[in-house]
Scaffold this motif. Structure first.
Motif, mmCIF file in Angstrom:
data_model
loop_
_atom_site.group_PDB
_atom_site.id
_atom_site.type_symbol
_atom_site.label_atom_id
_atom_site.label_comp_id
_atom_site.label_asym_id
_atom_site.label_seq_id
_atom_site.Cartn_x
_atom_site.Cartn_y
_atom_site.Cartn_z
ATOM 1 N N GLY A 111 0.736 -1.401 -0.267
ATOM 2 C CA GLY A 111 -0.168 0.027 0.017
ATOM 3 C C GLY A 111 0.667 1.189 0.004
ATOM 4 O O GLY A 111 0.388 2.154 -0.772
ATOM 5 N N HIS A 112 1.886 1.278 0.719
ATOM 6 C CA HIS A 112 2.883 2.451 0.869
ATOM 7 C C HIS A 112 3.469 2.718 -0.404
ATOM 8 O O HIS A 112 3.716 3.696 -0.882
ATOM 9 C CB HIS A 112 3.785 1.924 1.968
ATOM 10 C CG HIS A 112 5.081 2.856 1.868
ATOM 11 N ND1 HIS A 112 4.993 4.357 2.571
ATOM 12 C CD2 HIS A 112 6.147 2.958 1.313
ATOM 13 C CE1 HIS A 112 5.937 4.843 2.576
ATOM 14 N NE2 HIS A 112 7.025 3.986 1.851
ATOM 15 N N ILE A 113 4.061 1.428 -1.366
ATOM 16 C CA ILE A 113 4.616 1.680 -2.660
ATOM 17 C C ILE A 113 3.610 2.612 -3.508
ATOM 18 O O ILE A 113 3.768 3.382 -4.280
ATOM 19 C CB ILE A 113 4.678 0.331 -3.256
ATOM 20 C CG1 ILE A 113 6.075 -0.249 -2.551
ATOM 21 C CG2 ILE A 113 4.889 0.141 -4.774
ATOM 22 C CD1 ILE A 113 6.401 -1.860 -2.778
ATOM 23 N N GLN A 123 13.701 -0.422 -3.369
ATOM 24 C CA GLN A 123 14.112 -0.373 -1.909
ATOM 25 C C GLN A 123 13.057 -1.225 -0.959
ATOM 26 O O GLN A 123 13.570 -1.962 -0.086
ATOM 27 C CB GLN A 123 14.502 0.905 -1.269
ATOM 28 C CG GLN A 123 15.639 1.718 -1.852
ATOM 29 C CD GLN A 123 15.945 2.983 -1.705
ATOM 30 O OE1 GLN A 123 15.114 3.514 -0.677
ATOM 31 N NE2 GLN A 123 16.775 3.649 -2.449
ATOM 32 N N HIS A 124 11.728 -1.059 -1.459
ATOM 33 C CA HIS A 124 10.844 -1.741 -0.490
ATOM 34 C C HIS A 124 10.832 -3.249 -0.723
ATOM 35 O O HIS A 124 10.551 -4.156 -0.054
ATOM 36 C CB HIS A 124 9.416 -1.067 -0.609
ATOM 37 C CG HIS A 124 9.370 0.154 0.281
ATOM 38 N ND1 HIS A 124 8.858 -0.245 1.762
ATOM 39 C CD2 HIS A 124 9.336 1.249 0.178
ATOM 40 C CE1 HIS A 124 8.785 1.043 2.183
ATOM 41 N NE2 HIS A 124 9.281 1.935 1.614
ATOM 42 N N ASN A 125 11.108 -3.506 -1.940
ATOM 43 C CA ASN A 125 11.700 -5.257 -2.326
ATOM 44 C C ASN A 125 12.501 -5.597 -1.258
ATOM 45 O O ASN A 125 12.582 -6.793 -0.803
ATOM 46 C CB ASN A 125 12.074 -5.229 -3.956
ATOM 47 C CG ASN A 125 10.820 -4.925 -4.764
ATOM 48 O OD1 ASN A 125 11.301 -5.237 -5.966
ATOM 49 N ND2 ASN A 125 9.793 -4.734 -4.373
ATOM 50 N N GLN A 168 13.070 3.562 -7.503
ATOM 51 C CA GLN A 168 14.100 3.077 -6.726
ATOM 52 C C GLN A 168 13.559 2.902 -5.260
ATOM 53 O O GLN A 168 13.781 2.227 -4.674
ATOM 54 C CB GLN A 168 15.392 4.229 -6.589
ATOM 55 C CG GLN A 168 16.160 4.044 -7.755
ATOM 56 C CD GLN A 168 17.543 4.528 -7.694
ATOM 57 O OE1 GLN A 168 17.962 4.614 -6.876
ATOM 58 N NE2 GLN A 168 18.149 4.831 -8.962
ATOM 59 N N HIS A 169 12.369 3.967 -5.144
ATOM 60 C CA HIS A 169 11.670 3.673 -3.715
ATOM 61 C C HIS A 169 11.188 2.041 -3.688
ATOM 62 O O HIS A 169 11.082 1.489 -2.828
ATOM 63 C CB HIS A 169 10.696 4.733 -3.585
ATOM 64 C CG HIS A 169 9.793 4.360 -2.425
ATOM 65 N ND1 HIS A 169 8.584 4.090 -2.483
ATOM 66 C CD2 HIS A 169 9.979 4.778 -1.003
ATOM 67 C CE1 HIS A 169 7.909 3.895 -1.206
ATOM 68 N NE2 HIS A 169 8.790 4.483 -0.284
ATOM 69 N N GLU A 170 10.432 1.782 -4.815
ATOM 70 C CA GLU A 170 9.591 0.418 -4.814
ATOM 71 C C GLU A 170 10.784 -0.558 -4.747
ATOM 72 O O GLU A 170 10.709 -1.341 -4.080
ATOM 73 C CB GLU A 170 8.971 0.274 -6.150
ATOM 74 C CG GLU A 170 8.211 -0.859 -6.328
ATOM 75 C CD GLU A 170 7.087 -0.786 -7.208
ATOM 76 O OE1 GLU A 170 6.530 0.104 -7.504
ATOM 77 O OE2 GLU A 170 6.540 -2.127 -7.517
#
Ligand SMILES: [Fe+2]
Length: 449
Positions: free
Chosen positions: A53-55, A128-130, A124-126
């Motif tokens: 959800g945050h992504i 990093q969440h991976n 890159q945010h997504e």
């Protein structure tokens, strides 16, 4: 918003990266249901559904709302600690994935209107969440790498497998001494990312010349075998090796603490670990993983060495034997080209570490990028001339607040997200990270080349 002049990837590359990054995110959780996605596995890690959800919320905020703060703070990491997130009203798997798709459809509809650097930030945010998701997935009982990813791994691992043969020759032997160091003379070294070079985060900008005293850095990261030897020699009982804070962290761990990296357990005299598969022996030839800063620091002290500063680490990563120790700044250890399978154990598909040096390309210290994040001695702090991008809370709240810098990226890091100048940071007590160490030492009397 502060605009930073960066060399952006082409629109086509950005679009491809958005699509392939989302495919990876969904592939990681493809075989999980609602219960697993909302399960609290570790209070230090958000439930997977929160990450998903945050992504979507992050993408919506930066690519559809020009960075405006939304009314709903469910996915605001500053509003809810990780431990609190399981208590939020979170969507089901289907609702969440539908939301992610709906946001993405709108983003693609107005793709050209966004700043390419902000699109890169969202990608890159997504990614990093991976990696954060993989920290949880390692601890999720019964989780196995999804079939689709294993099939991809089989294709992309052709090059690494060639390297593995070379690694077998240098596999760890109990009692073996590794004396390979690369020495760097005292001098001024270029640190950080320059404007107009390639995408970088705000905390990496401000390429500057930094004076560094003569030092040497280990050719290889510390292996699990070397670490196991240290445990067997009483490393966790040797007060003299530990910093004051490290020793008090250790004392607070209680009876159940195994005195070993996170996830290790002793069966007979064999260290075993699980995660992404059944319980199996720790590969003693691979870099040690899942230790915190205190443990890394103590190991280094016990071996008459220390952790490198982040600047020394960056100089080591840029070392080019054809140029010499004075070196040049490069975006990656292998040069200024992008990652490909075989250059470093990045991009997740190995689902674990490989024997040290499996991917040795012969340009200096091995495994600087990929395998495990390496703790450095440095506290996370701004470079000269720091300016926040794309938002004030990306890096600034973490400066000079006790966070230690990690460099290099792990097997669980997407290759696009990491370079010689990329800076990660975390609390010194954290062990869920894919983190290890490399040794460094001072050299007396080694002047400019
Ligand atoms: Fe985030």
């Amino acid at each position: 918003m502060v605009q930073v002049e960066q060399r952006a990837a082409s629109a086509e590359d950005l679009l491809q990266a958005l699509i392939s990054t989302r495919a990876r995110t969904l592939a990681l959780v493809a075989e999980l249901g609602d219960e697993q996605l909302s399960r609290v596995v570790d209070p230090l890690l958000s439930p997977l559904i929160w990450d998903l959800g945050h992504i979507a919320r992050f993408e919506q905020r930066w690519l559809l709302e020009d960075g405006a703060e939304g009314q709903d703070d469910t996915y605001d990491p500053f509003a809810h600690t990780r431990a609190q997130r399981s208590g939020l009203s979170l969507p089901t798997r289907d609702e969440c994935i539908e939301r992610m798709s709906a946001v993405r459809e709108l983003v693609i509809g107005r793709f050209e209107q966004n700043d390419p650097a902000v699109i890169e930030l969202v990608i890159q945010h997504e990614q990093q969440h991976n990696e954060t998701m993989l920290q949880l997935l390692r601890q999720l009982e019964g989780y196995r790498p999804p079939t689709a990813l294993l099939e991809q791994a089989a294709l992309s691992a052709l090059e690494p497998r060639k390297g593995l043969r070379a690694a077998a020759a240098r596999a760890y032997r109990p009692g073996a001494r590794r004396e390979d160091w690369i020495a760097f003379p005292a001098g001024e070294y270029r640190i950080g990312a320059g404007l107009g070079e390639s995408f970088a985060h705000d905390n990496e900008f401000g390429a500057h010349s930094h004076p560094i005293a003569a030092f040497e850095i280990a050719v290889q990261p510390v292996t699990a075998g070397q670490y196991a030897d240290w445990i067997a020699a009483g490393g966790y009982e040797d007060r003299t090796a530990w910093s004051v804070l490290g020793w008090s962290w250790l004392a607070a761990q209680g009876q159940s603490f195994s005195g070993a990296p996170d996830g290790w357990q002793l069966e007979g005299d064999t260290w075993m670990h699980s995660g992404f598969g059944p319980l199996r022996p720790v590969d003693l030839s691979a870099p040690v993983c899942h230790i915190n800063w205190f443990e890394a620091d103590a190991f280094a002290r016990a071996h008459d060495a220390r952790l490198p500063t982040e600047f020394e680490w960056e100089v080591g990563a840029s070392y080019d034997p054809r140029v010499g120790a004075a070196g040049t700044a490069r975006s990656h250890p292998w040069g200024d080209t992008e990652w490909s399978p075989g250059t470093a154990n990045l991009d997740q598909l190995a689902f674990g570490t490989l024997p040290v040096g499996s991917l040795d390309q012969g340009y200096g210290p091995v495994d600087m990028l990929g395998q495990v994040w390496e703790w450095t001695a440095s506290e996370f702090a701004p470079y000269p001339g720091f300016a926040p991008f794309a938002y004030v809370d990306y890096s600034a709240p973490f400066f000079n607040a006790g966070y230690r810098v990690l460099r290099g990226g792990s097997w669980a890091t997407r290759a696009r997200s990491v370079s010689n100048h990329f800076r990660n940071w975390d609390r010194p007590q954290r062990r869920q990270l894919f983190s290890g160490l490399r040794l460094a030492r001072d050299i007396v009397g080694f002047g400019p080349a």
